[in-house]
Design a protein around this motif. Structure first.
Motif, PDB file in Angstrom:
ATOM      1  N   LEU A 203       9.939 -10.236 -12.754  1.00 24.57           N
ATOM      2  CA  LEU A 203       8.825  -9.720 -11.838  1.00 24.57           C
ATOM      3  C   LEU A 203       8.126 -11.069 -12.091  1.00 24.57           C
ATOM      4  O   LEU A 203       6.592 -10.724 -11.288  1.00 24.57           O
ATOM      5  CB  LEU A 203       8.110  -8.484 -12.877  1.00 24.57           C
ATOM      6  N   ARG A 204       8.336 -12.143 -12.029  1.00 26.79           N
ATOM      7  CA  ARG A 204       8.413 -13.613 -11.883  1.00 26.79           C
ATOM      8  C   ARG A 204       7.385 -13.865 -10.524  1.00 26.79           C
ATOM      9  O   ARG A 204       6.265 -14.336 -10.269  1.00 26.79           O
ATOM     10  CB  ARG A 204       8.585 -14.762 -12.168  1.00 26.79           C
ATOM     11  N   PHE A 205       7.974 -13.849  -9.741  1.00 28.46           N
ATOM     12  CA  PHE A 205       7.601 -13.031  -8.159  1.00 28.46           C
ATOM     13  C   PHE A 205       6.066 -12.665  -8.341  1.00 28.46           C
ATOM     14  O   PHE A 205       5.472 -13.145  -6.869  1.00 28.46           O
ATOM     15  CB  PHE A 205       8.615 -12.439  -7.023  1.00 28.46           C
ATOM     16  N   LEU A 206       6.049 -11.974  -9.297  1.00 28.33           N
ATOM     17  CA  LEU A 206       4.260 -11.039  -8.647  1.00 28.33           C
ATOM     18  C   LEU A 206       3.183 -12.342  -8.643  1.00 28.33           C
ATOM     19  O   LEU A 206       1.741 -11.941  -9.055  1.00 28.33           O
ATOM     20  CB  LEU A 206       4.144  -9.754  -9.943  1.00 28.33           C
ATOM     21  N   GLN A 207       3.902 -13.410  -9.336  1.00 26.46           N
ATOM     22  CA  GLN A 207       2.536 -14.484  -9.988  1.00 26.46           C
ATOM     23  C   GLN A 207       1.812 -15.276  -8.921  1.00 26.46           C
ATOM     24  O   GLN A 207       1.358 -15.448  -8.505  1.00 26.46           O
ATOM     25  CB  GLN A 207       3.452 -15.264 -10.991  1.00 26.46           C
ATOM     26  N   ARG A 208       2.525 -14.552  -7.308  1.00 26.67           N
ATOM     27  CA  ARG A 208       2.596 -15.489  -6.366  1.00 26.67           C
ATOM     28  C   ARG A 208       1.567 -14.972  -5.593  1.00 26.67           C
ATOM     29  O   ARG A 208       2.144 -13.354  -4.787  1.00 26.67           O
ATOM     30  CB  ARG A 208       4.175 -15.329  -5.071  1.00 26.67           C
ATOM     31  N   SER A 209       0.980 -15.429  -4.488  1.00 30.65           N
ATOM     32  CA  SER A 209      -0.241 -14.867  -3.779  1.00 30.65           C
ATOM     33  C   SER A 209       0.203 -14.588  -2.512  1.00 30.65           C
ATOM     34  O   SER A 209      -0.146 -13.950  -2.733  1.00 30.65           O
ATOM     35  CB  SER A 209      -1.816 -16.425  -3.825  1.00 30.65           C
ATOM     36  N   ASP A 210       1.186 -14.796  -2.011  1.00 31.37           N
ATOM     37  CA  ASP A 210       1.803 -15.085  -0.863  1.00 31.37           C
ATOM     38  C   ASP A 210       2.001 -13.332  -0.370  1.00 31.37           C
ATOM     39  O   ASP A 210       2.248 -13.136   0.241  1.00 31.37           O
ATOM     40  CB  ASP A 210       2.376 -16.243  -0.144  1.00 31.37           C
ATOM     41  N   VAL A 211       3.276 -13.161  -1.944  1.00 30.05           N
ATOM     42  CA  VAL A 211       3.858 -11.750  -2.178  1.00 30.05           C
ATOM     43  C   VAL A 211       2.444 -10.896  -2.412  1.00 30.05           C
ATOM     44  O   VAL A 211       2.889  -9.448  -1.786  1.00 30.05           O
ATOM     45  CB  VAL A 211       4.008 -12.093  -3.496  1.00 30.05           C
ATOM     46  N   TRP A 212       1.664 -11.058  -2.847  1.00 28.17           N
ATOM     47  CA  TRP A 212       0.337  -9.872  -3.202  1.00 28.17           C
ATOM     48  C   TRP A 212      -0.379 -10.120  -1.362  1.00 28.17           C
ATOM     49  O   TRP A 212      -1.078  -8.891  -1.350  1.00 28.17           O
ATOM     50  CB  TRP A 212      -0.790 -10.736  -3.770  1.00 28.17           C
ATOM     51  N   LEU A 213      -0.335 -11.054  -1.027  1.00 24.18           N
ATOM     52  CA  LEU A 213      -1.023 -10.902   0.279  1.00 24.18           C
ATOM     53  C   LEU A 213       0.163 -10.244   0.708  1.00 24.18           C
ATOM     54  O   LEU A 213      -0.525  -9.427   2.376  1.00 24.18           O
ATOM     55  CB  LEU A 213      -1.231 -12.376   0.359  1.00 24.18           C
ATOM     56  N   ALA A 214       1.479 -10.412   1.299  1.00 23.84           N
ATOM     57  CA  ALA A 214       2.039  -9.711   1.982  1.00 23.84           C
ATOM     58  C   ALA A 214       1.947  -8.271   1.277  1.00 23.84           C
ATOM     59  O   ALA A 214       2.259  -7.276   2.122  1.00 23.84           O
ATOM     60  CB  ALA A 214       3.349  -9.659   1.652  1.00 23.84           C
ATOM     61  N   TYR A 215       1.939  -7.698   0.366  1.00 20.35           N
ATOM     62  CA  TYR A 215       1.700  -6.255  -0.359  1.00 20.35           C
ATOM     63  C   TYR A 215       0.823  -5.735   0.182  1.00 20.35           C
ATOM     64  O   TYR A 215       0.992  -4.386   0.774  1.00 20.35           O
ATOM     65  CB  TYR A 215       1.670  -6.130  -2.134  1.00 20.35           C
ATOM     66  N   GLY A 216      -0.624  -7.189   0.256  1.00 18.68           N
ATOM     67  CA  GLY A 216      -1.990  -6.074   0.978  1.00 18.68           C
ATOM     68  C   GLY A 216      -1.812  -6.020   2.756  1.00 18.68           C
ATOM     69  O   GLY A 216      -2.458  -4.657   2.791  1.00 18.68           O
ATOM     70  N   LEU A 217      -1.299  -6.614   3.143  1.00 15.38           N
ATOM     71  CA  LEU A 217      -1.197  -6.337   4.382  1.00 15.38           C
ATOM     72  C   LEU A 217      -0.282  -4.945   4.946  1.00 15.38           C
ATOM     73  O   LEU A 217      -0.372  -4.596   5.718  1.00 15.38           O
ATOM     74  CB  LEU A 217      -0.511  -7.892   5.408  1.00 15.38           C
ATOM     75  N   VAL A 218       1.126  -4.870   4.372  1.00 11.43           N
ATOM     76  CA  VAL A 218       1.840  -3.499   4.063  1.00 11.43           C
ATOM     77  C   VAL A 218       0.440  -3.156   3.750  1.00 11.43           C
ATOM     78  O   VAL A 218       0.787  -1.548   4.735  1.00 11.43           O
ATOM     79  CB  VAL A 218       2.964  -4.034   3.705  1.00 11.43           C
ATOM     80  N   ALA A 219      -0.071  -2.569   3.180  1.00 13.32           N
ATOM     81  CA  ALA A 219      -0.420  -1.321   2.099  1.00 13.32           C
ATOM     82  C   ALA A 219      -1.719  -1.067   3.544  1.00 13.32           C
ATOM     83  O   ALA A 219      -1.875  -0.192   3.486  1.00 13.32           O
ATOM     84  CB  ALA A 219      -1.641  -1.468   0.908  1.00 13.32           C
ATOM     85  N   CYS A 220      -2.560  -1.877   4.001  1.00 10.30           N
ATOM     86  CA  CYS A 220      -3.519  -1.413   4.646  1.00 10.30           C
ATOM     87  C   CYS A 220      -2.514  -0.984   6.130  1.00 10.30           C
ATOM     88  O   CYS A 220      -2.904   0.513   6.346  1.00 10.30           O
ATOM     89  CB  CYS A 220      -3.942  -2.895   5.689  1.00 10.30           C
ATOM     90  N   ALA A 221      -1.839  -2.202   6.667  1.00  8.60           N
ATOM     91  CA  ALA A 221      -1.194  -1.146   7.753  1.00  8.60           C
ATOM     92  C   ALA A 221      -0.157  -0.150   7.892  1.00  8.60           C
ATOM     93  O   ALA A 221      -0.541   1.217   8.666  1.00  8.60           O
ATOM     94  CB  ALA A 221       0.049  -2.167   8.347  1.00  8.60           C
ATOM     95  N   MET A 222       0.035   0.483   6.642  1.00  3.31           N
ATOM     96  CA  MET A 222       0.472   2.127   6.357  1.00  3.31           C
ATOM     97  C   MET A 222      -0.549   2.987   5.523  1.00  3.31           C
ATOM     98  O   MET A 222      -0.029   4.200   6.519  1.00  3.31           O
ATOM     99  CB  MET A 222       1.595   1.861   5.103  1.00  3.31           C
ATOM    100  N   SER A 223      -1.766   2.596   5.403  1.00  2.87           N
ATOM    101  CA  SER A 223      -2.715   3.523   4.523  1.00  2.87           C
ATOM    102  C   SER A 223      -3.167   3.986   5.312  1.00  2.87           C
ATOM    103  O   SER A 223      -3.501   5.180   5.875  1.00  2.87           O
ATOM    104  CB  SER A 223      -3.468   2.873   3.373  1.00  2.87           C
ATOM    105  N   ALA A 224      -3.650   3.175   6.245  1.00  2.00           N
ATOM    106  CA  ALA A 224      -4.496   3.683   7.858  1.00  2.00           C
ATOM    107  C   ALA A 224      -3.918   4.614   8.729  1.00  2.00           C
ATOM    108  O   ALA A 224      -4.307   5.994   8.771  1.00  2.00           O
ATOM    109  CB  ALA A 224      -4.293   2.598   8.366  1.00  2.00           C
ATOM    110  N   GLY A 225      -2.902   4.445   8.630  1.00  2.05           N
ATOM    111  CA  GLY A 225      -2.176   5.819   9.796  1.00  2.05           C
ATOM    112  C   GLY A 225      -1.711   7.100   9.192  1.00  2.05           C
ATOM    113  O   GLY A 225      -2.515   8.379   9.196  1.00  2.05           O
ATOM    114  N   PHE A 226      -1.428   6.520   7.306  1.00  2.00           N
ATOM    115  CA  PHE A 226      -1.240   8.085   6.473  1.00  2.00           C
ATOM    116  C   PHE A 226      -2.215   8.397   5.892  1.00  2.00           C
ATOM    117  O   PHE A 226      -1.989   9.545   5.059  1.00  2.00           O
ATOM    118  CB  PHE A 226       0.281   7.042   5.575  1.00  2.00           C
ATOM    119  N   MET A 227      -3.472   8.384   6.085  1.00  2.00           N
ATOM    120  CA  MET A 227      -4.881   8.928   5.622  1.00  2.00           C
ATOM    121  C   MET A 227      -4.851  10.163   6.502  1.00  2.00           C
ATOM    122  O   MET A 227      -5.400  11.317   6.049  1.00  2.00           O
ATOM    123  CB  MET A 227      -5.576   7.522   4.669  1.00  2.00           C
TER     124      MET A 227
END
Length: 252
Positions: A203-227
């Motif tokens: 899980l070393r890829f979780l240390q990369r900032s671009d991975v967390w940025l991608a996770y954050g973008l997807v989370a925001c896009a999906m949570s907006a609708g599914f709330m």
């Protein structure tokens, strides 16, 4: 560039996997009123049913990233499809909120890795110059299931009961699992390609900032609708007083 016949067979099989996987998830959102009435579930708890699948899929997908590459891809995908189908059929036997949530968790545990394995199979089977076209076809299945999932779920429930969509989709998932075993080639070239460092730190890829940025973008896009989406049906039925028979018209 045009896909070869072998590539088309792989891509359309994976597209079918993606279609039924997303349909399995999205068809639940319009059935909130049916669940509330049949299983005596509070409307404030409806979000747990759709959310439990998503959380389970996310956690199992992340956990699975540490070991799924050690297995032959076709059989790994078939195994995940079996679990998805089983979890979906078990949901048809639910008797209250928590048995339904448990069944959705089971389906999500296998549905998340099924998506990851599907993408990996396409990436392995299709050369880079044609991979964009292949991924476009697979993602089109995702979009089609997202569009059709709501009215199909409502129509199946109208023709039978709230249990009917789970039975139909679960049995269809078993059929697609069989098609994947027959139509997909064996894929073993990736096995043993991990470095010692990757094995020790999967899980070393979780240390990369671009991975967390991608996770954050997807989370925001999906949570907006599914709330909102899981609660629309309950609001329309119980707050606005729409009859159940008009829901399909509303969603279309």
């Amino acid at each position: 560039m045009v896909l070869s016949s072998d590539e088309q067979k792989i891509v359309f099989t994976i597209a079918a996997v993606q279609f039924i996987n997303i349909l399995d998830f999205i068809m639940v959102t319009p059935l909130a009123g049916d669940f509330a009435l049949a299983l005596d579930i509070k409307t404030s708890q409806i979000g747990l049913i759709a959310g439990s699948y998503t959380v389970a899929a996310g956690v199992s997908g992340l956990a699975g990233s540490t070991f799924w590459d050690r297995f032959e891809r076709k059989r790994a995908l078939a195994f995940c499809m079996f679990g998805l189908a089983l979890g979906t059929l078990v949901a048809a036997l639910a008797v209250d909120l928590w048995t339904l949530v448990g069944a959705r968790v089971l389906a999500g545990v296998f549905g998340g890795p099924a998506t990851a394995l599907s993408v990996a199979i396409v990436a392995d089977a299709v050369p880079a110059e044609r991979r964009g076209r292949a991924m476009g076809i697979v993602m089109a299945a995702f979009s089609l299931a997202s569009i059709l999932g709501v009215p199909l779920g409502l129509k199946m429930a109208e023709l039978g009961t709230w249990r009917t969509p789970f039975v139909v989709v679960g049995l269809t998932a078993f059929l697609i699992m069989g098609a994947a075993l027959v139509l997909l080639p064996s894929m073993r070239d990736h096995i043993g390609q991990e470095t010692d460092d990757e094995r020790r730190h999967p899980l070393r890829f979780l240390q990369r900032s671009d991975v967390w940025l991608a996770y954050g973008l997807v989370a925001c896009a999906m949570s907006a609708g599914f709330m909102i989406f899981p609660n629309i049906t309950a609001y329309v039925l119980f707050n606005l007083g729409y009859p159940r028979s008009e829901l399909e018209i509303l969603y279309f």
